[in-house]
Design a protein around this motif. Structure first.
Motif: not given
Length: 263
Positions: A115, A140, A204, A209, A257-258, A260-263
């Motif tokens: 994270a 972030f 992306a 992960s 940002y990318a 922080a928001t990855r799935s």
């Protein structure tokens, strides 16, 4: 803090971090900071040793906190303060002289947390850009930024103003050998992604992960070949063909940002 509330005490003449260390030197001599956010953040940072504050009465009143009774303050007018800073610098009635921050080792802060990405800057020398990247790193929750000491700006007022307080909160690791630092990040489990406009994959698509280190080069020149060779993947931002590239600080913000928001 609402007006009229009792202000908490600022740390004042804080001691430097015990056992501070680093491969590179953050700065030589004293550091001069200006503006409310940079000065206030430095005053609240327990790892700063402060030497002197020049200020207007309004500048002191704007601080979120109260200085200790023995804090070295010299009251001055706006014109006097303007002579202490860079030309036309927005000092907001506050100029602080302090010692540079002590260094850290990379493994002090790069703990392999998925994270909390690491930002690696290859020869990004503009203090406005590095300051803006520090601000995005704080926003972030990045673990740190990493630069090569010889090819990065020193601590100073311009950088701190752009960072808007983040210079005091985001660890800045200065190293002698950036390639070696990338090797250490790999050993710690980080996937190293170099940002390059010519890359086939988008960021992306390239993001893992797990822990990630985002590597950015200087505008125009990009990453050096040796640094590119120390990346696990290259990636690009999916920007329009109408523009060649983004400012490096904007690219850093979007990349963080990318991550922080990855799935």
């Amino acid at each position: 803090m609402a007006k009229g509330d009792r202000k908490r005490a600022l740390r004042g003449r804080a001691g430097r971090m015990k056992g501070g260390r680093g491969s590179g030197r953050a700065s030589s001599g004293h550091v001069r900071l200006w503006g409310r956010h940079p000065v206030e953040a430095a005053l609240k940072n327990p790892d700063r040793q402060h030497r002197k504050l020049w200020a207007t009465r309004d500048g002191i009143d704007s601080l979120d906190g109260e200085l200790p009774p023995d804090f070295p303050v010299e009251y001055a007018d706006v014109a006097d303060l303007a002579r202490l800073v860079a030309k036309d610098a927005p000092h907001q009635g506050l100029v602080l002289e302090c010692e540079p921050l002590d260094g850290l080792f990379l493994d002090d802060v790069a703990k392999g947390d998925p994270a909390r990405p690491v930002v690696v800057l290859d020869q990004v020398t503009d203090p406005h850009n590095v300051g803006a990247i520090l601000r995005s790193a704080a926003a972030f929750d990045a673990a740190c930024i990493v630069t090569q000491d010889r090819h990065a700006p020193p601590e100073g007022g311009v950088l701190a103003k752009s960072a808007s307080g983040a210079l005091e909160t985001v660890p800045w690791i200065r190293v002698v050998n950036l390639a070696r630092a990338l090797e250490e990040l790999a050993e710690a489990g980080y996937w190293r992604i170099g940002m390059a406009g010519e890359a086939e994959e988008t960021l992306a698509e390239a993001l893992p992960s797990g822990p990630v280190a985002i590597v950015l080069g200087a505008e125009g020149e990009g990453m050096r070949h040796n640094i590119t060779q120390h990346c696990d993947a290259l990636a690009r931002l999916p920007i329009s063909s109408a523009i060649e590239s983004l400012n490096v600080s904007n690219a850093a913000a979007i990349s963080l940002y990318a991550a922080a928001t990855r799935s």
